[in-house]
Enzyme design. Sequence first.
Site, mmCIF file in Angstrom:
data_model
loop_
_atom_site.group_PDB
_atom_site.id
_atom_site.type_symbol
_atom_site.label_atom_id
_atom_site.label_comp_id
_atom_site.label_asym_id
_atom_site.label_seq_id
_atom_site.Cartn_x
_atom_site.Cartn_y
_atom_site.Cartn_z
ATOM 1 C CG ASP A 67 -0.249 -0.094 2.547
ATOM 2 O OD1 ASP A 67 0.990 -0.198 2.566
ATOM 3 O OD2 ASP A 67 -0.940 -0.065 3.575
ATOM 4 C CG ASN A 136 -8.434 1.128 11.371
ATOM 5 O OD1 ASN A 136 -7.491 0.369 11.135
ATOM 6 N ND2 ASN A 136 -8.852 2.035 10.512
HETATM 7 C C1 GLP Z 1 -0.347 1.447 8.184
HETATM 8 C C2 GLP Z 1 -0.076 0.822 6.822
HETATM 9 C C3 GLP Z 1 -0.069 -0.693 6.873
HETATM 10 C C4 GLP Z 1 0.523 -1.122 8.172
HETATM 11 C C5 GLP Z 1 -0.440 -0.764 9.275
HETATM 12 C C6 GLP Z 1 0.138 -0.933 10.651
HETATM 13 O O1 GLP Z 1 -1.143 2.575 8.082
HETATM 14 N N1 GLP Z 1 -0.995 1.256 5.845
HETATM 15 O O2 GLP Z 1 0.629 -1.211 5.787
HETATM 16 O O3 GLP Z 1 0.765 -2.514 8.189
HETATM 17 O O4 GLP Z 1 -0.931 0.546 9.115
HETATM 18 O O5 GLP Z 1 1.139 0.009 10.860
HETATM 19 P P1 GLP Z 1 2.213 -0.095 12.003
HETATM 20 O O6 GLP Z 1 3.029 -1.296 11.724
HETATM 21 O O7 GLP Z 1 3.036 1.173 11.864
HETATM 22 O O8 GLP Z 1 1.482 -0.182 13.288
#
Ligand code: GLP
Length: 239
Positions: A67, A136
């Site tokens: 993403d 979320n």
């Molecule tokens: C982000 C990204 C994801 C990621 C998730 C968790 O916004 N879009 O690809 O896996 O949220 O993020 P984090 O690992 O920083 O908690």
Amino acid sequence: MRKIVKENYQEMCSDICQEIIMTIKTKPDALICIAGGTTPLGVMEQLVLELKSKQIDYSNVKFISLDEWVGISKETPGSCLETLDTNLFSKLHLKDEQVIFFDGKAKDLNNECLKMNKELAMFGPIDIIILGIGMNGHIGFNEPGVDVNLDAHIVDLDDTTKQVMGKYFKEQIQLEKGISLGFRQIKAARKIIVMANGEHKKTIVNKVLTSTPDVKIPATILKDVDNCTLIIDKQANGE
Ligand code: GLP
């Protein structure tokens, strides 16, 4: 979905790194997807060390994007591409053709999705995908309420995502949309690993574990998937 609880973050990352190494050894032209964000950073660190010290041939491996935030790309520290490039791609000195990534700044975002769908049709399915869980429950940018039959698509970011996004960027930027692989493509992966660590992920991990699959908590969609493993540390376990 199988659940594994590890003693700490290092151990989680080490196990996941070994899974990726095994995938590359079995299939030297493996297609690998690693989420941006904070959670997989330890996996990237160990992967760079292991691939180099064990002299594993990764010259035919391809990395595909999960993403990206719409409106930014590699030049913005904290974008998904910058995170992966700084911590993994540039350290491995990958060739351009080894990295297939969404351009969050593309003028024609629909075309960006089509391009990604074509790449996956050509080189997919993904051999191993390493995912994080948003606060979320989002997976990639598959936000609550997502249509699980989608391939790559553009999304309006959920309010929680907009609140949390500040942690990724030094400067204050407000982004409204994301671009993401869809659940159809994620579920088609040969091996799926969802990782979560730390006290702050305990509530959402618990919700995922105790809820039946429902798009309101996107990560629950993976509960029915056999080749999916949730790997968490003790801090993210239980509530
Ligand atoms: C982000 C990204 C994801 C990621 C998730 C968790 O916004 N879009 O690809 O896996 O949220 O993020 P984090 O690992 O920083 O908690």
